[in-house]
Design an enzyme around this catalytic site. Structure first.
Site, mmCIF file in Angstrom:
data_model
loop_
_atom_site.group_PDB
_atom_site.id
_atom_site.type_symbol
_atom_site.label_atom_id
_atom_site.label_comp_id
_atom_site.label_asym_id
_atom_site.label_seq_id
_atom_site.Cartn_x
_atom_site.Cartn_y
_atom_site.Cartn_z
ATOM 1 N N CYS A 242 10.103 -9.634 4.424
ATOM 2 C CA CYS A 242 9.157 -8.889 3.594
ATOM 3 C C CYS A 242 9.583 -7.442 3.400
ATOM 4 O O CYS A 242 9.165 -6.797 2.458
ATOM 5 C CB CYS A 242 7.765 -8.930 4.208
ATOM 6 S SG CYS A 242 7.662 -7.995 5.725
ATOM 7 N N GLU B 292 -0.060 -11.685 7.043
ATOM 8 C CA GLU B 292 1.167 -10.896 6.854
ATOM 9 C C GLU B 292 1.884 -11.490 5.656
ATOM 10 O O GLU B 292 2.525 -12.541 5.772
ATOM 11 C CB GLU B 292 2.043 -10.948 8.112
ATOM 12 C CG GLU B 292 1.437 -10.236 9.313
ATOM 13 C CD GLU B 292 1.496 -8.718 9.197
ATOM 14 O OE1 GLU B 292 2.197 -8.226 8.283
ATOM 15 O OE2 GLU B 292 0.867 -8.045 10.024
#
Length: 355
Positions: free
Chosen positions: A333, A299
């Protein structure tokens, strides 16, 4: 699961700057008389089982004899408490104990494993406010987001409990008369989990709850800048395992830096490695895992944009863009990094955002 698990390259750079500052500040604070944990204002930290000096290794028992690191509050740069990280020998011992624990955990029926995960979720619920306060104090996000992050772990526990009764496999037709093909899913084994500082609870929770339900054991290395959160969460999970007479090594933890992370990436006994962090470091991790033909779950960073067309509702665009940029102080993110505006709206949108 509203938030992604990752850091962008830009946020990773800021993390490196934060680490460098903390290193300098450590020398400046060496002569400081006290830790925040000893301040009456922060006495609630002890409700999480924390103390001035905390062991950074858990594999059924607590330990740690490596480097001693001090955790700082990023809001005021005051030291909170200390954690003793794992040595490579302790990492080795922890992997061995975790692998042994898997033999027990994998044989437990999935619905029974789901019951343990349900208890973990309930234990987190009882400590949600105080644990959320720790996330805010140590990571730097606002209290509401700290509590919300713990809630995400709880929510995934709830999801995993349902999943524990739905792990199926199709029955397929066979070309042999009187036979059928049965597909069965089995756990992979030891799941290594390396998490980032920006979501020091939720990222682990997403991985941990699902991995446990599927019959895997976990080895966690949290971010070096949020070790107290790693210890506090592990204490909550460990208590549930101990109450059920299960090996604590089912959910192991080794606090440490790049040396521990590299060892996990290269270790063939780690059957799947979940890494959350920058794209740059993620590429390095991917290469190390791929070198041994291992499984990986990455990720990594994002580069997100909001596109605003001519007919957009600016009453929605403006607050959404602001929050998407500064939520969690921009440390996630999904943070918005670019606005793509229709030229007829450009000046208005910029003016309203600045205001």
């Amino acid at each position: 699961m509203q938030h992604c698990l990752t850091l962008t390259i830009a946020r990773h750079s800021r993390l490196l700057l934060r680490n460098k500052f903390a290193s300098v500040h450590y020398k400046q604070s060496a002569a400081m008389s006290g830790l925040l944990i000893n301040d009456k204002k922060y006495s609630w930290l002890k409700e999480l089982g924390l103390s001035e000096d905390n062991p950074g290794v858990y594999n059924g028992s607590w330990g740690g004899s490596g480097e001693v690191v001090t955790s700082y509050c990023p809001a005021n740069n005051e030291p909170i408490a200390r954690v003793t990280q794992a040595t490579m020998a302790e990492y080795e011992e922890t992997v061995q104990k975790t692998r042994e624990a898997w033999k027990i955990w994998a044989d437990i029926p999935a619905p029974k494993r789901g019951e343990i995960v349900r208890q973990i979720g309930d234990a987190l619920r009882k400590k949600i406010n105080v644990l959320g306060s720790l996330v805010s104090l140590e990571m730097g996000k606002i209290y509401v987001e700290g509590v919300g992050e713990v809630q995400e772990y709880v929510d995934v526990c709830d999801y995993a409990v349902g999943l524990s009764r739905m792990i199926g496999g199709p029955i397929l037709p066979s070309e042999r008369p009187g036979h059928a093909l049965i597909e069965q899913w089995n756990p992979v084994g030891l799941v290594g989990i390396i998490t980032a500082f920006n979501f020091p609870v939720a990222v682990y929770g997403w991985n941990n709850a699902i991995a446990l339900t599927c019959g895997n054991v976990c080895l966690w290395k949290g971010a070096p800048t949020t070790p107290l959160t790693s210890v506090a969460v592990t204490k909550i999970v460990a208590e549930v395992l101990e109450k059920n007479n299960l090996p604590g090594a089912i959910c192991s933890m080794t606090c440490g830096g790049a040396d521990i992370g590299t060892a996990m990436a290269k270790d063939e006994r780690v059957d799947l490695l979940s890494f959350t962090g920058s794209t740059h470091v993620g590429k390095l991790v991917a290469m190390m895992v791929q070198e041994r033909f291992g499984r990986k779950l990455l990720e990594l960073g994002g580069n997100n944009a909001i596109i605003v067309f001519e007919d957009a509702d600016l009453n929605l665009v403006v607050p959404s863009a602001v929050f998407a940029s500064v939520g969690t102080a921009g440390q996630r993110c999904t943070t918005t990094r670019r606005l793509m505006l229709h030229e007829s709206l450009h000046d208005t949108v910029v003016e309203r955002i600045v205001k």
